[in-house]
Enzyme design. Structure first.
Site, PDB file in Angstrom:
ATOM      1  N   GLU A  16      46.479 -56.604  61.147  1.00 20.60           N
ATOM      2  CA  GLU A  16      45.915 -55.398  61.757  1.00 20.60           C
ATOM      3  C   GLU A  16      44.710 -55.708  62.630  1.00 20.60           C
ATOM      4  O   GLU A  16      44.515 -55.106  63.676  1.00 20.60           O
ATOM      5  CB  GLU A  16      45.528 -54.371  60.674  1.00 20.60           C
ATOM      6  CG  GLU A  16      46.724 -53.706  60.012  1.00 20.60           C
ATOM      7  CD  GLU A  16      47.628 -52.986  61.010  1.00 20.60           C
ATOM      8  OE1 GLU A  16      47.134 -52.527  62.047  1.00 20.60           O
ATOM      9  OE2 GLU A  16      48.847 -52.918  60.763  1.00 20.60           O
ATOM     10  N   TYR A  99      41.191 -46.426  60.977  1.00 22.27           N
ATOM     11  CA  TYR A  99      42.587 -46.792  61.236  1.00 22.27           C
ATOM     12  C   TYR A  99      43.010 -48.006  60.392  1.00 22.27           C
ATOM     13  O   TYR A  99      44.032 -47.983  59.694  1.00 22.27           O
ATOM     14  CB  TYR A  99      42.791 -47.112  62.730  1.00 22.27           C
ATOM     15  CG  TYR A  99      44.156 -47.709  63.002  1.00 22.27           C
ATOM     16  CD1 TYR A  99      45.238 -46.890  63.273  1.00 22.27           C
ATOM     17  CD2 TYR A  99      44.379 -49.090  62.936  1.00 22.27           C
ATOM     18  CE1 TYR A  99      46.499 -47.421  63.492  1.00 22.27           C
ATOM     19  CE2 TYR A  99      45.624 -49.632  63.149  1.00 22.27           C
ATOM     20  CZ  TYR A  99      46.680 -48.794  63.435  1.00 22.27           C
ATOM     21  OH  TYR A  99      47.928 -49.320  63.628  1.00 22.27           O
ATOM     22  N   ASP A 117      45.953 -44.707  66.190  1.00 20.06           N
ATOM     23  CA  ASP A 117      45.388 -45.546  67.258  1.00 20.06           C
ATOM     24  C   ASP A 117      46.060 -45.092  68.557  1.00 20.06           C
ATOM     25  O   ASP A 117      46.722 -44.038  68.565  1.00 20.06           O
ATOM     26  CB  ASP A 117      45.620 -47.040  66.981  1.00 20.06           C
ATOM     27  CG  ASP A 117      47.086 -47.424  67.026  1.00 20.06           C
ATOM     28  OD1 ASP A 117      47.950 -46.518  67.109  1.00 20.06           O
ATOM     29  OD2 ASP A 117      47.399 -48.630  67.000  1.00 20.06           O
TER      30      ASP A 117
END
Ligand code: SF4
Length: 330
Positions: A16, A99, A117
């Site tokens: 991520e 996020y 996002d």
């Protein structure tokens, strides 16, 4: 995407963070190499920063690598090396925002936490029909509320992670910015934009500010089996990385820009190549000149064989690849 085959929170965290500003196809080999070299939180926590930056070299936005390193050290020191499971704890890790915490929490631990996002915002704006610029506060809040409603509904089927992964992948692979692949989209029957012919209008993005051009001039000075380079100070962009000595041009001649690096001496130079790259709001051009028989200020002579060991600023590494001092990455 190889990280979709694991629920290891550390592996998801690494993926991520890498994906924050970089495209999937670029991230895949970086993520695979990272997980081979630093497969656990413990290994990352104990790794030297130089090694971490070297593994990140070429991905850019290096604060992400520093934050990953600091996060691993924090987990080792405060959580006994075990990745924290609660959303608030994940959110406290360096470099982790709402996020990323939602992505790690939902995928690794099944937490019903939403994610939004740029990609997910586009999918939701089109699917639900949300008007307004996603960066606008009210529109952004509406997108987060929609994502939260969806992930909470998925909790009944124990599928919070799957729901969020599906949103990410729709955004990255199908619901593309300019030409969404609606014919292949598994949710088109319920999609507002598809049913109403609005895929070109949603999301309603504000016009982009044009990128400004900046020109830098770098000096390549070879000596024996080495090249003179300098290390960028900590606390600045690309801090700790090595680069060719360089300066920003401001309308003067190349000789004048470069002379500053050599205490104002008159130089004999030869144009070698230009490297272009874009960083957020700037289009950068790096003009590279070979400079003969002068030693630059504040530099160190690095042996050619050390160039594969130290982290080097991306544009400058491209110069070294271009002139054959460093191998092109496989
Ligand atoms: S149908 Fe088209 S616009 Fe709607 S979510 Fe799918 S790809 Fe996006």
């Amino acid at each position: 995407m190889p990280w979709r085959r694991t629920k290891d929170p550390y592996a998801v965290h690494v993926s991520e963070i890498m994906l924050q500003q970089t495209q999937v196809k670029t991230v895949i080999p970086y993520w695979e190499r990272w997980m081979r070299e630093l497969p656990t939180i413990e290994k990352l926590a104990k790794a030297k920063l130089d090694r971490v930056l070297k593994l990140w070299e070429g991905l850019g936005y290096y604060s992400r690598a520093r934050n990953l390193h600091r996060a691993a050290q924090l987990i080792a020191a405060e959580h006994g090396g075990v990745f924290p499971r609660r959303f608030e704890q994940i959110l406290e890790l360096p470099g982790v925002g709402r996020y990323t915490a939602g992505a790690i929490g939902s995928i690794a631990f099944g937490l019903p936490m939403p994610i939004v996002d740029g990609n997910v915002a586009r999918v939701l704006a089109r699917y639900v029909g949300i008007r307004g610029d996603p960066k606008n506060r009210e529109t952004n809040a509406a997108l987060w509320e929609t994502a939260e409603r969806l992930v909470k509904a998925a909790r009944a089927e124990n599928a919070c992670g799957e729901l969020n992964e599906a949103l990410m992948e729709l955004g990255a692979m199908v619901c593309l910015p300019n030409q969404p692949r609606c014919e292949q989209c598994p949710v088109r029957a319920r999609c507002f934009a598809w049913k109403n012919g609005k895929t070109g209008e949603l999301p309603e993005m504000a016009a982009r500010v044009a990128a400004r051009e900046r020109i830098f001039r770098a000096a390549l000075i070879l000596q024996g089996e080495g090249v003179w380079m300098r290390r960028r100070p900590e606390g600045v962009v690309n801090g700790g990385f090595w680069e060719l000595p360089n300066g920003e041009a401001n309308g003067e001649s190349p000789e004048e820009t470069l002379a500053v690096l050599f205490g104002g001496k008159k130089l004999r130079i030869k144009r070698l190549c230009d490297i272009k790259h874009t960083i957020t709001r700037f289009r950068m051009k790096l003009e590279v000149f070979e400079v003969f028989s002068e030693k630059p200020k504040d530099c160190k002579l690095l042996h050619f064989k050390d160039l594969t060991r130290v982290p080097i600023v991306n544009a400058h590494r491209k110069v070294l690849i271009r002139i054959g001092l460093v191998e092109r990455p496989k």
